[in-house]
Design a protein around this motif. Structure first.
Motif, PDB file in Angstrom:
ATOM      1  N   CYS A   7       0.829  -1.192   0.000  1.00  0.00           N
ATOM      2  CA  CYS A   7       0.000   0.000   0.000  1.00  0.00           C
ATOM      3  C   CYS A   7       0.875   1.259   0.000  1.00  0.00           C
ATOM      4  CB  CYS A   7      -0.907  -0.007   1.223  1.00  0.00           C
ATOM      5  SG  CYS A   7      -1.917   1.475   1.363  1.00  0.00           S
ATOM      6  N   CYS A  10      -0.443   3.359   3.588  1.00  0.00           N
ATOM      7  CA  CYS A  10      -0.141   2.907   4.949  1.00  0.00           C
ATOM      8  C   CYS A  10       1.037   1.946   5.013  1.00  0.00           C
ATOM      9  CB  CYS A  10      -1.382   2.276   5.585  1.00  0.00           C
ATOM     10  SG  CYS A  10      -1.823   0.662   4.921  1.00  0.00           S
ATOM     11  N   HIS A  19      -5.549  -0.494  -1.868  1.00  0.00           N
ATOM     12  CA  HIS A  19      -5.561  -0.433  -0.402  1.00  0.00           C
ATOM     13  C   HIS A  19      -5.677   1.029  -0.015  1.00  0.00           C
ATOM     14  CE1 HIS A  19      -4.235  -1.505   3.780  1.00  0.00           C
ATOM     15  NE2 HIS A  19      -4.744  -2.675   3.445  1.00  0.00           N
ATOM     16  N   CYS A  20      -6.407   1.305   1.014  1.00  0.00           N
ATOM     17  CA  CYS A  20      -6.648   2.683   1.447  1.00  0.00           C
ATOM     18  C   CYS A  20      -7.216   3.532   0.300  1.00  0.00           C
ATOM     19  CB  CYS A  20      -5.375   3.323   1.995  1.00  0.00           C
ATOM     20  SG  CYS A  20      -4.767   2.562   3.512  1.00  0.00           S
TER      21      CYS A  20
HETATM   22 ZN    ZN Z   1      -3.277   0.979   3.111  1.00  0.00          ZN
END
Ligand code: ZN
Length: 81
Positions: A7, A10, A19-20
């Motif tokens: 990611c 993060c 992701h995110c």
């Molecule tokens: Zn993430």
């Protein structure tokens, strides 16, 4: 095996390509992951000497030693890091 991504927000390693809420960065594709998995199994279970690895009394090998041995194929001596 599935691809592994990291990611960009993060820093988590994940098998999901997002992701995110953002596209994650590809770390290793599934085919290479599969080959690496088999190589590590072979070295740790059957033939650590093939790349110059030696285990401690309890059968452990340091992760840096393992990574370095795979990278160099056991053809180099001691390196730092
Ligand atoms: Zn993430």
């Amino acid at each position: 095996m599935r691809n592994i991504y990291k990611c960009v927000v993060c820093g988590t390693f994940t098998e999901d390509s997002t992701h995110c809420g953002k596209p994650a960065k590809l770390v290793i594709n599934g085919e290479l992951r599969n080959r690496l998995s088999h190589l590590m199994t072979y070295l740790l279970r059957h033939n650590p000497g093939a790349v110059g690895l030696s285990m401690d009394r309890e059968g452990w090998v340091g992760i840096n030693k393992l990574v370095n041995a795979i990278r160099t194929g056991g053809t180099q001596g001691h390196t730092h890091g």
